[in-house]
Design a protein around this motif. Structure first.
Motif, short mmCIF file in Angstrom:
data_model
loop_
_atom_site.label_atom_id
_atom_site.label_comp_id
_atom_site.label_asym_id
_atom_site.label_seq_id
_atom_site.Cartn_x
_atom_site.Cartn_y
_atom_site.Cartn_z
N ARG A 363 0.85 -1.20 0.00
CA ARG A 363 0.00 0.00 0.00
C ARG A 363 0.88 1.25 0.00
O ARG A 363 0.63 2.21 -0.71
N ARG A 364 1.94 1.20 0.80
CA ARG A 364 2.85 2.36 0.89
C ARG A 364 3.53 2.60 -0.46
O ARG A 364 3.66 3.74 -0.91
N LYS A 365 3.93 1.52 -1.10
CA LYS A 365 4.61 1.64 -2.39
C LYS A 365 3.68 2.29 -3.43
O LYS A 365 4.08 3.21 -4.15
N ARG A 366 2.43 1.79 -3.45
CA ARG A 366 1.45 2.34 -4.41
C ARG A 366 1.23 3.82 -4.14
O ARG A 366 1.19 4.64 -5.06
N LYS A 367 1.11 4.16 -2.87
CA LYS A 367 0.86 5.55 -2.49
C LYS A 367 2.04 6.43 -2.94
O LYS A 367 1.84 7.50 -3.53
N LEU A 368 3.26 5.97 -2.71
CA LEU A 368 4.43 6.76 -3.10
C LEU A 368 4.51 6.91 -4.61
O LEU A 368 4.85 7.98 -5.13
N GLU A 369 4.15 5.83 -5.33
CA GLU A 369 4.19 5.90 -6.81
C GLU A 369 3.14 6.90 -7.31
O GLU A 369 3.40 7.68 -8.22
N LYS A 370 1.95 6.85 -6.67
CA LYS A 370 0.87 7.77 -7.07
C LYS A 370 1.31 9.22 -6.83
O LYS A 370 1.14 10.09 -7.68
N GLU A 371 1.88 9.47 -5.66
CA GLU A 371 2.33 10.83 -5.33
C GLU A 371 3.40 11.31 -6.30
O GLU A 371 3.39 12.47 -6.74
N ALA A 372 4.30 10.39 -6.67
CA ALA A 372 5.37 10.77 -7.61
C ALA A 372 4.76 11.13 -8.98
O ALA A 372 5.18 12.10 -9.61
N LYS A 373 3.74 10.35 -9.42
CA LYS A 373 3.09 10.64 -10.71
C LYS A 373 2.40 11.99 -10.68
O LYS A 373 2.50 12.78 -11.61
N GLU A 374 1.68 12.23 -9.57
CA GLU A 374 0.95 13.51 -9.45
C GLU A 374 1.91 14.70 -9.48
O GLU A 374 1.64 15.71 -10.08
#
Ligand code: SF4
Length: 378
Positions: A363-374
């Protein structure tokens, strides 16, 4: 073979695959390696029965290995000793005394690892009754080379296990590769085998696109390296799609304690530990705590998904490390899972913790990836 020219049977305690390396060294000097049965529940219950209750798990397992070795016919049991602030400094005397009290008659011999090459040389002299520097250099050489290859192979296993398509495929090839290392009886053959073992691992069918998590495993070195005592944590994580990297390995230890400085090349684990454990821990307090504290900072620096810290119940240095980890959160944003092992540890409860930790990391990895994309799209 008459009793006079019968080879002396020498046993060591188990710790992962280390028996493959010491067997090769002992064969070189003309002794017969005696490999006790791999550590099992029986070993644990024998060791526990004859140990002080609060002593750490490695002591109980080592004592159990020795008793099984002597009952199986070993002439010598060998113990690794070191100075230091934790109980390891007293292990040798306590185990030796326990064997005497129990009426076991095998010779007890120590290898002082922190004396480097000299400690190994003295040990080989004692068990062989010879004093042959060239023979001993060959024995140490093949033992060390095998240990380095075994650790590299373990890393490869972890890579393939996290990505294998058919469950158990990576381990099947790993076992074949392991046998090749066992069978190599000189350094020339071992050089050839080095290439072959990785070719064998490549036969594992893998999904290269699998979203694999990366986890470092640190803690007390015996537990990190020994699958029985850590409940086969690397395998369980591999099944969950996690590639592991052991922060403590026997080859890493050899680099620090045995190989002379001029031959070391890059920064060793201990050198990195002194550099990166600051400002949380300023000096060695025994065991592997300095390394463990620095391993958290190192894992965080490399951006891995999490770190697992395994320690034996009552292990003083690792209790200290676990108490330092919360203070590190200010600078190190990495999930840490502390696991404490003893003879009572049940598998089901510990698997649940591993699953929950893996979920958290995903979950943390997905969240970090999403934040990086945004961030990129702004
Ligand atoms: S490091 Fe911990 S487990 Fe190892 S000997 Fe010392 S107290 Fe025991």
């Amino acid at each position: 073979m008459t009793k006079e020219n019968r080879k002396i049977k020498v046993a060591f305690p188990h710790m992962g695959n280390v028996s493959i390396a010491w067997s090769a060294a002992l064969k070189k000097i003309g002794a017969e390696p005696f490999i006790p049965p791999y550590t099992s529940k029986k070993t644990l219950s024998i060791g526990t029965k004859h140990s002080p209750e609060a002593i750490c798990l490695p002591y109980k397992l080592i004592l159990g290995n020795f008793i099984e070795a002597i009952e199986g016919g070993a002439d010598y049991v060998s113990m690794i000793t070191s100075p230091g602030c934790c109980r390891l400094g007293e292990y040798g005397n306590c185990i030796h005394q326990a064997l005497i009290d129990l009426g076991y008659e095998a010779n007890y011999v120590e290898m002082r690892l922190y004396d480097g090459i000299k400690g190994m040389y003295d040990y080989l002299k004692k068990v062989s009754g010879k004093n042959d520097p060239i023979l001993f250099a060959r024995a140490i050489n093949i033992g060390i080379r095998k240990m380095f290859l075994l650790d590299d192979l373990e890393d490869a296993l972890s890579y393939y296990r996290a990505r294998e398509i058919h469950l158990g495929d990576a381990e099947k090839h790993y076992n074949k590769a392991l046998q090749m290392i066992k069978d190599a009886d000189n350094t020339r053959t071992l050089k050839k085998v080095k290439k072959l073992v990785f070719e064998e691992m490549k036969k594992t069918e893998i999904d290269k696109n699998r979203d694999v998590l990366h986890v470092d495993v640190t803690g007390e070195i015996y537990l990190v390296c020994d699958p029985f005592s850590n409940q086969n944590i690397l395998k369980e994580l591999g099944k969950m799609g996690v590639q592991t990297r052991r922060s403590l390995t026997i080859s890493g230890f050899i680099k620090d304690a045995i190989i002379p400085k001029v031959f070391r090349g890059s920064e060793t684990h201990l050198q990195r530990a002194y550099r990166m454990a600051k400002p949380y821990l300023m000096r060695d307090i025994g065991g592997d705590s300095l390394e463990c504290v620095s391993d958290v900072a190192y894992a965080d620096e490399r951006g891995v998904d999490g770190i697992i810290h395994i320690s034996p119940f009552t292990c003083m240095p690792e209790i200290m490390s676990q108490n330092i980890f919360p203070a590190m959160r200010e600078n190190c944003d990495i999930p840490i899972l502390p696991l404490i092992m003893d003879e009572q540890t049940g598998k089901a409860g510990y698997l649940t913790r591993l699953e929950a930790f893996t979920d958290l990391m995903r979950r943390r990895k997905r969240k970090l990836e999403k934040e990086a994309k945004e961030k990129l799209s702004v």
